[in-house]
Design a protein around this motif. Structure first.
Motif, short mmCIF file in Angstrom:
data_model
loop_
_atom_site.label_atom_id
_atom_site.label_comp_id
_atom_site.label_asym_id
_atom_site.label_seq_id
_atom_site.Cartn_x
_atom_site.Cartn_y
_atom_site.Cartn_z
N TYR A 44 70.26 -46.51 -3.52
CA TYR A 44 69.31 -47.28 -3.61
C TYR A 44 68.33 -47.36 -4.84
CZ TYR A 44 66.76 -42.84 -1.75
OH TYR A 44 66.21 -42.04 -1.58
N HIS A 45 67.56 -48.15 -5.59
CA HIS A 45 67.14 -48.31 -6.75
C HIS A 45 65.84 -48.66 -6.40
CE1 HIS A 45 65.73 -49.76 -9.99
NE2 HIS A 45 66.57 -49.46 -11.28
N LEU A 46 64.58 -48.26 -5.97
CA LEU A 46 63.21 -48.41 -6.15
C LEU A 46 62.85 -49.57 -6.06
CD1 LEU A 46 61.63 -44.90 -4.34
CD2 LEU A 46 63.08 -46.84 -3.03
N ASP A 47 62.74 -50.10 -7.57
CA ASP A 47 62.27 -50.33 -8.68
C ASP A 47 62.78 -51.44 -8.95
OD1 ASP A 47 59.21 -50.81 -8.89
OD2 ASP A 47 59.43 -48.30 -8.68
N MET A 182 62.74 -53.45 -3.21
CA MET A 182 64.09 -52.66 -3.60
C MET A 182 65.28 -53.18 -3.50
SD MET A 182 64.31 -49.17 -0.43
CE MET A 182 64.73 -50.72 0.76
N LEU A 183 66.32 -52.23 -3.88
CA LEU A 183 67.64 -52.95 -3.79
C LEU A 183 68.40 -51.77 -3.08
CD1 LEU A 183 70.10 -54.79 -6.41
CD2 LEU A 183 70.44 -51.78 -5.89
N LEU A 184 69.12 -52.12 -2.48
CA LEU A 184 69.92 -51.13 -1.47
C LEU A 184 71.15 -51.53 -1.61
CD1 LEU A 184 70.06 -48.77 0.78
CD2 LEU A 184 69.96 -50.77 2.71
N ALA A 185 72.74 -50.51 -1.88
CA ALA A 185 73.70 -51.15 -2.45
C ALA A 185 74.36 -50.25 -1.49
CB ALA A 185 74.65 -51.00 -4.04
N TRP A 186 75.56 -50.49 -0.78
CA TRP A 186 76.10 -49.39 -0.41
C TRP A 186 77.94 -49.69 -0.27
CZ3 TRP A 186 73.87 -53.22 2.93
CH2 TRP A 186 73.52 -53.32 3.60
N ASN A 187 78.97 -48.99 -0.63
CA ASN A 187 80.34 -49.45 -0.18
C ASN A 187 81.18 -49.49 1.28
OD1 ASN A 187 83.58 -49.57 -0.48
ND2 ASN A 187 83.19 -47.69 -1.61
N ASN A 188 81.44 -50.97 1.31
CA ASN A 188 81.97 -51.22 2.57
C ASN A 188 83.13 -50.52 3.09
OD1 ASN A 188 79.86 -52.79 4.31
ND2 ASN A 188 80.49 -54.17 2.14
N MET A 189 83.74 -50.13 1.92
CA MET A 189 85.17 -49.36 2.19
C MET A 189 84.83 -47.90 1.92
SD MET A 189 87.14 -52.01 1.73
CE MET A 189 85.89 -52.56 3.29
N LYS A 190 86.10 -47.11 2.03
CA LYS A 190 86.60 -45.38 2.25
C LYS A 190 87.09 -45.11 0.98
CE LYS A 190 87.98 -45.30 7.05
NZ LYS A 190 89.33 -44.49 8.45
N PRO A 191 87.15 -44.25 0.34
CA PRO A 191 87.20 -43.63 -0.72
C PRO A 191 89.10 -44.49 -1.18
CG PRO A 191 86.42 -42.21 -0.26
CD PRO A 191 86.41 -43.14 0.80
N ASP A 192 90.15 -44.69 0.36
CA ASP A 192 90.83 -44.83 0.16
C ASP A 192 90.74 -46.80 0.02
OD1 ASP A 192 90.64 -46.07 2.83
OD2 ASP A 192 92.61 -44.42 3.38
#
Ligand SMILES: O=C(O)CCC(=O)C(=O)O
Ligand SMILES: [Fe+2]
Length: 225
Positions: A44-47, A182-192
């Motif tokens: 996340y990036h708060l600003d 705020m910006l929230l970012a997540w990876n929907n994939m696993k490392p593989d």
């Protein structure tokens, strides 16, 4: 021509490399923090946005909102009850924000789907779902022509919500209350590079006030050419 997309349900070397480069870029950014959850990559990036940008995006959403739709045929009409709109990526207000998100993640802008604005009034929600695609679904053949699997998701939060409206990852064990800029970012994939079921998430119901967010999904290959 782009190369064929990988099987969406299996590990993928291309998606693994993609996942890792984005995670490394976010981890190296001093303005970005990583959520302390072991089973998914969440940052996340708060600003990220200015107040003026939040206001302008809220105005756009209010002007263009219509009932939200779903790619899957969820049988339950209560599944996604928010209103949403596609945001013209080349409009002078949207384009700089759109490109700043891509740059933050280090992804070429054509991999990103059009930003989608969403508005939740009290009682409205987006029930638990995964953002990634499944190869056994009727929409998948079309997605092979439109950039393949979804990899990263970025969300922008535009306003203070009086009560409710958190983004909840029940399996990863994290609940993110909305906060403006705020910006929230997540990876929907696993490392593989295979889908990570622990990214199950829910836009919990707003109980008081109104929630405005923008969602942007990134594909493994360019979404438009
Ligand atoms: O509104 C939220 O908190 C979640 C939205 C979401 O999951 C999505 O747009 O894919
Ligand atoms: Fe989602």
């Amino acid at each position: 021509m782009a190369r064929p997309v990988d099987n969406p349900d299996l590990p993928s070397r291309a998606r693994a490399a993609f996942s890792q480069s984005v995670a490394e870029r976010l981890a190296a950014n001093p303005a970005v923090a990583q959520a302390k959850v072991p089973s998914a990559q969440v940052f996340y990036h708060l600003d990220f946005l200015t107040d003026a940008e939040c206001e302008a995006l809220i105005k756009l959403i209010d002007r263009h909102r219509r009932p939200s739709t779903l790619l899957s045929d969820a049988p339950d009409p209560e599944y996604r009850t928010s209103e949403s709109c596609d945001m013209d990526r080349f409009s002078p207000m949207v384009q700089p924000i759109d490109e700043r998100i891509a740059d933050l993640l280090g992804i070429a802008p054509p991999h990103g789907e059009t930003m989608q604005g969403q508005r939740y009034a009290p009682g409205q929600q987006f029930r638990a779902h995964h953002d990634y695609f499944r190869g056994d679904q009727p929409y998948w053949p079309r997605m092979t022509q439109e950039g393949g699997q979804r990899t990263w998701t970025a969300m922008l939060y535009l306003n203070e919500v009086e009560e409710g409206g958190a983004t909840w990852f029940p399996q990863a064990g994290i609940k993110i209350p909305p906060r403006p800029r705020m910006l929230l970012a997540w990876n929907n994939m696993k490392p593989d590079g295979s889908p990570n079921p622990m990214t199950l998430h829910e836009g919990t119901a707003v109980t008081k006030g109104t929630k405005y967010v923008v969602t942007k999904w990134f594909r493994e290959q360019p979404w438009y050419l």
